[in-house]
Design a protein around this motif. Structure first.
Motif, short mmCIF file in Angstrom:
data_model
loop_
_atom_site.label_atom_id
_atom_site.label_comp_id
_atom_site.label_asym_id
_atom_site.label_seq_id
_atom_site.Cartn_x
_atom_site.Cartn_y
_atom_site.Cartn_z
N TRP A 101 -1.45 -0.67 9.08
CA TRP A 101 -0.52 -1.85 8.51
C TRP A 101 -0.98 -3.24 9.41
CZ3 TRP A 101 1.67 2.93 8.73
CH2 TRP A 101 1.88 3.76 7.65
N LEU A 145 12.32 2.79 5.80
CA LEU A 145 11.26 1.97 5.66
C LEU A 145 10.42 2.22 4.29
CD1 LEU A 145 9.57 1.87 9.46
CD2 LEU A 145 11.01 0.29 8.41
N GLY A 146 10.61 3.12 3.72
CA GLY A 146 9.76 3.40 2.40
C GLY A 146 8.27 3.75 2.78
N ILE A 147 8.06 4.63 3.61
CA ILE A 147 6.47 4.56 3.97
C ILE A 147 5.87 5.58 2.95
CG2 ILE A 147 4.86 5.31 5.61
CD1 ILE A 147 6.42 3.09 6.56
N THR A 148 4.57 5.35 2.44
CA THR A 148 3.84 6.35 1.74
C THR A 148 2.42 6.53 2.29
OG1 THR A 148 3.12 4.90 0.13
CG2 THR A 148 5.05 6.18 -0.35
N PRO A 149 1.77 7.42 2.18
CA PRO A 149 2.01 8.79 1.54
C PRO A 149 3.04 9.49 2.47
CG PRO A 149 0.08 8.90 2.46
CD PRO A 149 0.24 7.39 2.71
N SER A 150 3.50 10.68 2.15
CA SER A 150 4.35 11.51 2.75
C SER A 150 4.11 11.99 4.21
CB SER A 150 5.05 12.76 1.94
OG SER A 150 3.92 13.39 1.54
N MET A 169 -1.08 12.80 -4.59
CA MET A 169 -0.56 13.80 -3.72
C MET A 169 0.61 14.67 -4.53
SD MET A 169 -0.57 12.66 0.17
CE MET A 169 0.00 14.21 0.65
N SER A 218 -0.20 -2.73 2.05
CA SER A 218 0.90 -3.43 1.46
C SER A 218 2.25 -3.02 2.06
CB SER A 218 0.97 -2.83 -0.38
OG SER A 218 1.60 -1.57 -0.31
N SER A 219 2.89 -3.97 2.28
CA SER A 219 4.08 -3.67 3.11
C SER A 219 4.61 -5.12 3.00
CB SER A 219 3.99 -3.35 4.49
OG SER A 219 3.29 -4.48 5.34
N THR A 220 6.35 -4.78 3.32
CA THR A 220 6.97 -5.92 3.31
C THR A 220 7.30 -6.47 4.81
OG1 THR A 220 9.15 -4.92 3.61
CG2 THR A 220 8.32 -5.47 1.37
N MET A 239 -2.61 7.15 -4.05
CA MET A 239 -2.63 8.33 -3.00
C MET A 239 -1.28 9.01 -3.30
SD MET A 239 -4.40 10.02 -0.83
CE MET A 239 -4.30 11.32 0.21
N GLN A 240 -0.08 8.18 -3.29
CA GLN A 240 1.24 8.92 -3.29
C GLN A 240 1.12 9.72 -4.40
OE1 GLN A 240 4.30 6.03 -3.91
NE2 GLN A 240 5.87 7.65 -3.16
N PRO A 295 6.87 0.71 -1.64
CA PRO A 295 6.63 1.20 -0.38
C PRO A 295 5.68 0.63 0.40
CG PRO A 295 5.40 2.18 -2.47
CD PRO A 295 6.39 1.24 -3.01
N ALA A 296 5.62 0.97 1.85
CA ALA A 296 4.59 0.44 2.75
C ALA A 296 3.51 1.41 2.63
CB ALA A 296 5.23 0.37 4.01
N ARG A 297 2.45 1.10 1.92
CA ARG A 297 1.37 1.95 1.63
C ARG A 297 0.28 1.87 2.88
NH1 ARG A 297 -3.07 0.51 -0.92
NH2 ARG A 297 -1.94 -1.22 -1.81
N GLN A 338 9.43 -4.16 6.53
CA GLN A 338 8.78 -2.64 6.96
C GLN A 338 7.77 -2.68 8.14
OE1 GLN A 338 7.35 -2.35 2.95
NE2 GLN A 338 8.74 -0.91 2.60
#
Lengths: 123, 606
Positions: B223, A52-57, B5, B264-266, B1-2, A117-119, B269
């Protein structure tokens, strides 16, 4: 392809192999509790959450662990109600799921670039 | 944030090491001092009376260090995270370090259910009500067998640390959605751990399901937040829409969160995240009778007030829950309808069972009980003030308010064995902790930061004292010695299947194996009101082929704490039972006595 994208399929597949080896081939190994519990806690969920490409880790870890625990719960409950209790079969099914998800991660990242990424909102 | 971190460790290597110094020192002091705790010196106020000064100094150092880290110009999340992790280890791992056997009789019972599943591969709905929701027990049986452990007992002692570490992720995720202030997020998390005194994080379905509950909330708020305040289901109620339109305050609250912190997501997702949330809910439904109602209520309120886009989700969850209850628990619930709505609307009875009935016992125990009430009210009061402060700063946190209020609705439905208030407190705690933190950090100007850090530190010390008093206030009876455990093991080796196993109270480490092969009986009322004769009469009345009575140190402590039974009374009871001539002594050790009831024609005649 990011470092994490390359690393996670390796972690999942090697953890799966290690868990199955200690559970089936070397059952008396002192490493068995640590390796198998690590596998059950992280791998089945992370194999799919990584897609799914989720962020943050830390959110990715949270989802991976939650999904792993839910899958373990539902699979074991299903086997119990089906009168087909077998921890060996359940472990094998989870191993197949995990390796399948990891292979899918490799395949998808090789075929196309990852989706954005799904932020998490607010991050 | 990413990005932030990923670059922290490289950019700020030196501050990271410096910031890690104090928590590492606190941890070291803790590890050095905790083995000095003498559990035999615990009084009626629990563990706090036996904590060495060095242990208290270690905790104080951690609090001061955390608040120093909060007050610095540039706050560093990894440093704050380290403080929280050390706090979890110290507060929730202390009993694993000092106790000789895992605590809580219910946890031992859950190990027994796990053993039953491991041995039979089945659930037993008619054997015990909890087997109608067997998900947790199938999970622990599976994990125990895969890992090659002999029993689930090996997993029990460190479960509180493990579960509280799990809670950290969703707590942070929820707070991150609500506020961009890193200090506020981490102080909220810090307060959560200082105020989580209810002790539901043991080896139990509810402990794990609480994690699932938090993750579901994190997914929905992270989400699936509504972008605009639309035509929600609630506004279709006749009159309500017009009422909202006329009320400036209502409009302000309903519109305030719209469009804020949009994710933000597709679509792919979002589908994946929704599937995860649904799977978690199914796992909750098959594992615990109460938690799915808390989840359903929270999600329903978010949907009704248009806080999330998934308006149909409560319906789907409701169908899942109704289907489980209708098809999988019918056999049990048809005989026990009071399990679901037994106390519906009986507020007086619920308050009695949750509060009034607990206000009894020895003076020390009463101090702990009033401390529990006081800490609860203090945390709620702090949250109320924090909410006002947030409102003054222009925030309208309707989502959090709804989630904080939702658990209270269940209080009107069930007393849940007198534990519902504890559950309500627990399920509201994340939001309450956030608002409590907002009392100190709600858009505070830089010049106020130092003062706020000091205030947060002082409150943290107060919460810490309250936590130690309340969480481990029953340590005298919760602590199980190796001698007690060995006595119970001896009982299982001695008693033949079908035998009656009796005790003077529920708190002993039994039922962890061969659960269905024995009958169990607690003789609290007989021990308190009628003494040895009444206990013997109750055992004879059961007419079992064999009956055993086990009396342990922790049972004596229970009667002392809750019923003012003195140590002399306890000794007198044991002597009277032995002197009655009705029993054969089969085990006598410093912490345990096991008596076998003689047959009527073998010198045990009445």
């Amino acid at each position: 392809m990011t470092r994490a994208t390359r690393l996670w399929p390796v972690i999942i597949i090697s953890s799966t192999v290690a868990a199955c080896l200690t559970a089936f081939v070397f059952p008396a190994s002192p490493l068995r509790p640590a390796l198998t519990l690590w596998f059950l806690l992280v791998c089945p969920g992370m194999a799919f959450v990584r897609l799914l490409g989720i962020t943050p880790s830390y959110v990715e870890w949270m989802l991976g662990i939650a999904l792993s625990l839910a899958l373990n719960t539902l699979l074991s409950a299903l086997m119990m109600y089906a009168h087909a209790w077998s921890w060996e079969l359940a472990l094998l099914l989870l191993a197949v799921l995990s390796v399948g998800g990891a292979v899918l991660q490799v395949g998808l990242s090789a075929q196309r670039s990852q989706p954005g990424p799904a932020r998490l909102a607010g991050e | 944030m990413q990005t932030e971190m990923r670059t922290w460790p490289r950019m700020e290597a030196a501050p990271w090491q410096l910031g890690a110094l104090f928590p590492a020192l606190a941890l070291m002091l803790w590890l050095v001092s905790v083995p000095a705790i003498n559990l035999r010196r615990i009084t009626d106020i629990g563990l706090i009376a036996a904590l060495p000064p060095l242990s208290l100094a270690a905790l104080a150092l951690l609090v001061v260090s955390f608040c120093l880290a909060l007050g610095r110009d540039q706050v560093r999340a990894p440093v704050l995270a380290l403080h929280v992790i050390v706090l979890i280890f110290m507060l929730y791992g202390v009993t694993a370090l000092i106790e000789e056997a895992p605590r809580y009789p219910v946890a031992w019972l859950h190990a027994g259910f796990t053993e039953y599943v491991m041995r039979t591969g089945q659930t037993a709905p008619m054997l015990d009500a909890r087997f109608n929701w067997p998900g947790f027990f199938s999970l622990t049986a599976f994990a125990t067998q895969v890992s090659g452990l002999e029993s689930a007992l090996a997993l029990m002692s460190w479960t509180p640390v493990f579960l509280n570490l799990l809670y950290l992720g969703p707590l942070l995720a929820i707070f991150s959605v609500v506020s961009e202030d890193v200090r506020l997020r981490w102080l909220g998390v810090w307060f959560f751990y200082l105020a989580n005194h209810v002790g539901q994080d043991y080896f139990s379905p509810q402990g794990l399901n609480y994690f699932f509950y938090l993750v579901i909330l994190a997914i929905l708020l992270g989400w699936f937040r509504a972008k605009i305040v639309g035509e929600s289901l609630l506004w279709r109620v006749p009159g309500l829409r017009a009422l909202v339109r006329r009320s400036r305050l209502a409009r302000e609250w309903l519109a305030a969160e719209a469009g804020r912190w949009l994710p933000s997501s597709t679509p792919v997702q979002r589908v994946g995240l929704l599937l995860i949330a649904l799977l978690l809910f199914v796992a909750v439904t098959v594992s615990h009778p109460l938690t799915p109602f808390f989840v359903l209520l929270a999600v329903t309120l978010l949907a009704l007030f248009d806080r999330i886009t998934l308006r149909g989700l409560p319906l789907i969850m409701g169908v899942v829950l109704a289907a489980w209850i209708a098809y999988m628990t019918t056999a049990f619930l048809s005989g026990h309808p009071e399990m679901v709505i037994g106390a519906f609307g009986q507020i007086g009875r619920i308050v009695d069972r949750n509060v009034t009935e607990r206000l009894s016992g020895s003076p020390g125990h009463l101090l702990v009980t009033y401390g529990r009430l006081g800490l609860t009210l203090a945390v709620w009061g702090m949250a109320a003030l924090g909410l006002l402060r947030r409102m003054r700063a222009g925030h309208r946190d309707l989502s959090l308010l709804l989630l904080a209020a939702a658990p209270f609705a269940l209080l009107a439905l069930q007393s849940y064995g007198g534990e519902m208030l504890l559950r309500v407190y627990l399920f509201a705690l994340p939001l309450v902790a956030f608002f409590g933190a907002a009392l100190f950090w709600s858009g505070a100007a830089d010049r106020q930061r130092g003062r706020m850090a000091v205030m947060a530190g002082l409150v943290s010390l107060g919460l810490l004292a309250g936590f130690l008093l309340v969480r481990y206030g029953n340590e005298k009876m919760d602590y199980i010695s190796a001698d007690e455990f060995e006595a119970v093991a001896t009982l299982y080796e001695t008693a033949e299947p079908g035998a009656l196993l009796a005790a003077s109270s529920y708190n002993l480490p039994w039922k962890y194996r061969d659960y269905e092969r024995f009958s169990y009986l607690t003789l609290k009322d007989e021990a308190l009101l009628g003494g040895a004769d009444a206990m013997i009469g109750a055992l004879r009345q059961r007419q079992k082929p064999a009956s055993y009575l086990i009396l342990t140190r922790s049972q004596g402590a229970y009667l002392e704490l809750f019923y003012n039974f003195s140590p002399a009374d306890w000794q007198h009871l044991q002597d009277s039972l032995i002197d009655s001539g009705q029993f054969a002594v089969i085990h006598d050790s410093p912490d345990a006595l096991i008596l076998a009831l003689k047959p009527v024609n073998d010198g045990g005649g009445e």
